[in-house]
Design an enzyme around this catalytic site. Sequence first.
Site, mmCIF file in Angstrom:
data_model
loop_
_atom_site.group_PDB
_atom_site.id
_atom_site.type_symbol
_atom_site.label_atom_id
_atom_site.label_comp_id
_atom_site.label_asym_id
_atom_site.label_seq_id
_atom_site.Cartn_x
_atom_site.Cartn_y
_atom_site.Cartn_z
ATOM 1 N N GLU A 98 0.835 -1.191 0.000
ATOM 2 C CA GLU A 98 0.000 0.000 0.000
ATOM 3 C C GLU A 98 0.872 1.245 0.000
ATOM 4 O O GLU A 98 2.095 1.161 0.177
ATOM 5 C CB GLU A 98 -0.952 -0.003 1.202
ATOM 6 C CG GLU A 98 -2.014 -1.087 1.109
ATOM 7 C CD GLU A 98 -3.029 -1.043 2.231
ATOM 8 O OE1 GLU A 98 -3.958 -1.860 2.214
ATOM 9 O OE2 GLU A 98 -2.907 -0.183 3.123
ATOM 10 N N HIS A 103 -9.042 10.030 2.493
ATOM 11 C CA HIS A 103 -8.652 8.909 1.633
ATOM 12 C C HIS A 103 -8.851 9.338 0.184
ATOM 13 O O HIS A 103 -9.911 9.845 -0.179
ATOM 14 C CB HIS A 103 -9.489 7.672 1.931
ATOM 15 C CG HIS A 103 -8.873 6.406 1.420
ATOM 16 N ND1 HIS A 103 -8.756 6.133 0.072
ATOM 17 C CD2 HIS A 103 -8.312 5.352 2.066
ATOM 18 C CE1 HIS A 103 -8.168 4.957 -0.079
ATOM 19 N NE2 HIS A 103 -7.886 4.473 1.120
ATOM 20 N N ARG A 142 -1.029 9.240 1.454
ATOM 21 C CA ARG A 142 -2.413 9.608 1.169
ATOM 22 C C ARG A 142 -2.628 11.111 1.080
ATOM 23 O O ARG A 142 -3.435 11.573 0.271
ATOM 24 C CB ARG A 142 -3.335 9.013 2.254
ATOM 25 C CG ARG A 142 -3.496 7.510 2.126
ATOM 26 C CD ARG A 142 -4.348 6.950 3.222
ATOM 27 N NE ARG A 142 -4.549 5.522 3.024
ATOM 28 C CZ ARG A 142 -5.202 4.740 3.876
ATOM 29 N NH1 ARG A 142 -5.716 5.265 4.975
ATOM 30 N NH2 ARG A 142 -5.350 3.450 3.636
ATOM 31 N N HIS A 150 -11.602 10.389 6.099
ATOM 32 C CA HIS A 150 -11.408 8.966 6.351
ATOM 33 C C HIS A 150 -10.924 8.653 7.759
ATOM 34 O O HIS A 150 -11.362 7.679 8.361
ATOM 35 C CB HIS A 150 -10.408 8.419 5.336
ATOM 36 C CG HIS A 150 -10.154 6.950 5.426
ATOM 37 N ND1 HIS A 150 -11.149 6.022 5.233
ATOM 38 C CD2 HIS A 150 -9.024 6.252 5.680
ATOM 39 C CE1 HIS A 150 -10.639 4.798 5.361
ATOM 40 N NE2 HIS A 150 -9.357 4.913 5.641
ATOM 41 N N ARG A 210 -1.569 9.427 8.698
ATOM 42 C CA ARG A 210 -1.466 8.008 9.046
ATOM 43 C C ARG A 210 -0.944 7.180 7.885
ATOM 44 O O ARG A 210 -1.449 7.263 6.771
ATOM 45 C CB ARG A 210 -2.839 7.475 9.466
ATOM 46 C CG ARG A 210 -2.858 5.983 9.769
ATOM 47 C CD ARG A 210 -4.204 5.546 10.295
ATOM 48 N NE ARG A 210 -5.262 5.650 9.312
ATOM 49 C CZ ARG A 210 -5.612 4.669 8.466
ATOM 50 N NH1 ARG A 210 -4.951 3.529 8.471
ATOM 51 N NH2 ARG A 210 -6.613 4.847 7.635
#
Length: 514
Positions: A117, A232, A273, A332, A367
């Site tokens: 990811e 997100h 992100r 998100h 995050r």
Amino acid sequence: MRTQHWASGAPVIVGAGLAGLMTALRLAPQPSIVLAAGRLGEGTASGWAQGGFAAAVGDDDSPELHALDTLSAGVGLCDELVVRRITGAAPRAVEELCGLGVQFDRSPDGALRLGLEGAHGRRRIVHARGDATGAEIMRAVVAAVRAEPAITVIEGAVARDLLILDGRVAGVLLDLDGRPSRLATGRVVLATGGAGQLWLHTTNPRGARGQGLAMAARAGAVLRDLEMVQFHPTALDVGCDPMPLVSEAVRGAGARLVDAQGRPLTDDPLAARDVVSRALWHTVSSGGRAYLDAREAPGDRFGELFPTVTRACLAAGVDPAVEPIPVRPAAHYQCGGVEVDMAGRTSVDGLWAVGETASTGLHGANRLASNSLLEAVVCAGWVAVDLAETGAGSPGARLSEAPPVSPARVDDLAAVRPLMSRVLGVMRTGEELCAARAGLAEAVASAGDRTGDATVLALLIASSALRRRESRGGHARLDHPGTNPVATHSTITLGDALGATSTTPELALTGDPR
């Protein structure tokens, strides 16, 4: 409803997501009480998590590399000691979940399948049922909670406020099946999740309204880095509320972010992100559309790899194997929260916080993908240890029907959502933040004790965002695009946000709080 008593020392855990339930399991065989707003296991952000569980369990990986990626994504606001403790505990946390019955995806030889990811330098994302990791983890954890006699779960219990007496927690005010009730206890753990529903575009379930953050603020707790809201980049843009999430793992499998003409929107689709969300924001805010093109990779395997995403796409009339998926950034994850130490203790005596409600120092300004489930499991253990050590001599918990200490609060969510989306979205300006903060402060002053949670939290976030005159991680200012050379945390109380020098008044109790 007759008064009910539980064993002496039983703490109350507000919230029945992964963080709350793991705290109760780790505390057993000591007794605990879990307040679930609905049915146990339903409507939690934990259960909706698609991406997975980050842990350095691959042969080419290590907790140190995991820590370095986390620190890089956090853009200077991570607590390095906390990061290293949590990433170091991640492999053992996977083993613990397996011991609870979680069925992670494995290759034919029995090894864990590891996904990639954004902002991760190694394949370290452990999945379950493809993109249903959170649902599988919650299935096993809920079963373990139901089987543990030391845990009392009260379903249909909506916490409204903390009771404070002589500067410390004395209980929780709640609605139990619509009846105002009081649960007296000297120890409360807030595990209520995030606040994504304060925005019009969000991937969060309807219950994610920041109740725990507002309760802590009214009790006088210090909150930290609330302006660091992670958007997100790839929520399914088909008019749903909440918006279905298109897992970051889809990009990890090779899908590309493009505009309506098929032109790439990012140089690196696997960037952090915050970076990708800002790239998409520029397209969407100017009236364009953004898409995730998975036709070449993963192509025909899309349905096999991402069954949850596939079902959401097909329900909206989009076949991800043959056409681009419309996406946009959506609120998100709350990277900031109630400030806690490494035992989960807040600045209010008798109050702990864990999971997304807490600001532990793991996430910093942004995050790292799939670190949230990890934080919930590991930090639940820290909180449980501290609760166990402070259990002796604590008053027993007592539930009784009682009139509310404060008047009913207005349901202000519908009014707050457009404001938050306009002023506190992916990109922000000082002028709009200043106007929003002034209007929200006036609304709080006007409504007084009837002020809703959404208005309280919006005021705190707007005030924090106005103070941070830079762009860093989940907080981007058009009027302050640079990043300050020295990273500093923002801390705030409700008294600060209202321009006062003290915190909110203590709630009055009638009778013996024990």
